[in-house]
Design a protein around this motif. Sequence first.
Motif, PDB file in Angstrom:
ATOM      1  N   VAL A   1       0.815  -1.124  -0.040  1.00 36.67           N
ATOM      2  CA  VAL A   1      -0.105  -0.050   0.137  1.00 36.67           C
ATOM      3  C   VAL A   1       0.840   1.253   0.021  1.00 36.67           C
ATOM      4  O   VAL A   1       1.902   1.213   0.294  1.00 36.67           O
ATOM      5  N   MET A   2       0.389   2.283  -0.743  1.00 32.83           N
ATOM      6  CA  MET A   2       1.126   3.491  -0.662  1.00 32.83           C
ATOM      7  C   MET A   2       0.522   4.753  -0.804  1.00 32.83           C
ATOM      8  O   MET A   2      -0.840   4.633  -1.238  1.00 32.83           O
TER       9      MET A   2
ATOM     10  N   PRO B   1      11.395  11.631  -4.962  1.00 35.68           N
ATOM     11  CA  PRO B   1      11.573  11.810  -6.276  1.00 35.68           C
ATOM     12  C   PRO B   1      13.123  11.528  -6.420  1.00 35.68           C
ATOM     13  O   PRO B   1      13.736  11.932  -5.745  1.00 35.68           O
ATOM     14  N   GLY B   2      13.164  10.623  -7.568  1.00 34.28           N
ATOM     15  CA  GLY B   2      14.703  10.333  -8.057  1.00 34.28           C
ATOM     16  C   GLY B   2      15.123   8.942  -7.378  1.00 34.28           C
ATOM     17  O   GLY B   2      16.164   8.274  -7.770  1.00 34.28           O
ATOM     18  N   HIS B   3      14.318   8.546  -6.146  1.00 36.27           N
ATOM     19  CA  HIS B   3      14.592   7.182  -5.751  1.00 36.27           C
ATOM     20  C   HIS B   3      14.747   6.121  -6.698  1.00 36.27           C
ATOM     21  O   HIS B   3      13.547   6.183  -7.427  1.00 36.27           O
ATOM     22  N   PRO B   4      15.619   5.158  -6.796  1.00 38.67           N
ATOM     23  CA  PRO B   4      15.523   4.304  -7.900  1.00 38.67           C
ATOM     24  C   PRO B   4      14.229   3.107  -7.809  1.00 38.67           C
ATOM     25  O   PRO B   4      13.906   2.695  -8.880  1.00 38.67           O
ATOM     26  N   GLU B   5      13.783   3.126  -7.038  1.00 37.68           N
ATOM     27  CA  GLU B   5      12.590   2.072  -6.464  1.00 37.68           C
ATOM     28  C   GLU B   5      11.423   2.686  -6.743  1.00 37.68           C
ATOM     29  O   GLU B   5      10.227   2.217  -6.961  1.00 37.68           O
ATOM     30  N   ARG B   6      11.405   4.084  -6.716  1.00 38.08           N
ATOM     31  CA  ARG B   6       9.987   4.795  -6.949  1.00 38.08           C
ATOM     32  C   ARG B   6       9.319   4.488  -8.125  1.00 38.08           C
ATOM     33  O   ARG B   6       8.056   4.322  -8.047  1.00 38.08           O
ATOM     34  N   ASP B   7       9.802   4.470  -9.308  1.00 31.42           N
ATOM     35  CA  ASP B   7       9.324   4.112 -10.509  1.00 31.42           C
ATOM     36  C   ASP B   7       8.157   3.072 -10.559  1.00 31.42           C
ATOM     37  O   ASP B   7       7.377   2.876 -11.085  1.00 31.42           O
ATOM     38  N   HIS B   8       8.633   1.887  -9.732  1.00 35.19           N
ATOM     39  CA  HIS B   8       8.034   0.376  -9.815  1.00 35.19           C
ATOM     40  C   HIS B   8       6.730   0.945  -9.050  1.00 35.19           C
ATOM     41  O   HIS B   8       5.791   0.033  -9.848  1.00 35.19           O
TER      42      HIS B   8
ATOM     43  N   PHE C   1       0.382   4.337  -8.804  1.00 36.25           N
ATOM     44  CA  PHE C   1      -0.219   5.369  -7.970  1.00 36.25           C
ATOM     45  C   PHE C   1      -0.953   6.377  -8.815  1.00 36.25           C
ATOM     46  O   PHE C   1      -0.364   7.025 -10.041  1.00 36.25           O
ATOM     47  N   ARG C   2      -2.351   6.586  -8.644  1.00 37.44           N
ATOM     48  CA  ARG C   2      -2.895   7.550  -9.544  1.00 37.44           C
ATOM     49  C   ARG C   2      -3.114   8.926  -9.013  1.00 37.44           C
ATOM     50  O   ARG C   2      -3.852   9.426  -8.507  1.00 37.44           O
TER      51      ARG C   2
ATOM     52  N   LEU D   1       6.692   9.708  -1.802  1.00 36.60           N
ATOM     53  CA  LEU D   1       5.914   8.349  -1.816  1.00 36.60           C
ATOM     54  C   LEU D   1       6.230   7.454  -0.791  1.00 36.60           C
ATOM     55  O   LEU D   1       7.416   7.078  -0.521  1.00 36.60           O
ATOM     56  N   VAL D   2       5.103   7.138   0.137  1.00 34.43           N
ATOM     57  CA  VAL D   2       5.396   6.259   1.238  1.00 34.43           C
ATOM     58  C   VAL D   2       4.740   4.870   0.826  1.00 34.43           C
ATOM     59  O   VAL D   2       3.702   4.685   0.269  1.00 34.43           O
ATOM     60  N   VAL D   3       5.778   3.801   0.907  1.00 40.41           N
ATOM     61  CA  VAL D   3       5.396   2.499   0.514  1.00 40.41           C
ATOM     62  C   VAL D   3       5.335   1.685   1.831  1.00 40.41           C
ATOM     63  O   VAL D   3       6.540   1.433   2.408  1.00 40.41           O
TER      64      VAL D   3
END
Length: 181
Positions: A60-61, A108-115, A120-121, A141-143
Amino acid sequence: MPLTNPWLSDPMPADQLPQQRLDERILNLLSSQNMCVLATAGSEGPLATPVRYYSLDFAVMFTAAPRSPKMRNIAADARVSVGVFAPLVGLASSRGAQLFGEARMLPPGHPERDHYWDAFRWENEHAERGRSLAEPLSDTLVVIEPNRIVYTEHWLRREGFAARQFWQRPPLSKPSEETAN
């Protein structure tokens, strides 16, 4: 008085669902709801916050203002619990999950963020705030990838299964010697 749902009477079944069926039920709950209660702990004690979330598989994010109490608490102690539940009409409709894990903040820019970002809508939030849809949200983004989940669904009792089911994240597989060489 006639019982509307006699299968809710004692004794309660204790059987656990097969893993694939449990996974499917949890994923259905996570993808069919969009509000959760995030529980964090901080210097002033526990904090339970309603949060709109999006899901990707079991994760969840959400995004939040960097100086919010929940973000301060996560920065101090990343261990969290998340409660997700469907609207309740009666005991037979009781369905929800408690997710336990660590929250990760992905700026933003974190390597895992795009996944995660693809699921995320952000357009919904931009439209609500009157922001341009041409520029994606730049908030952190909090995951939360849960380590374990306690899933409750009383309807399972009708099929002879326990209302409370327990999910554990599968251990990461170790590379075999053949693939390592």
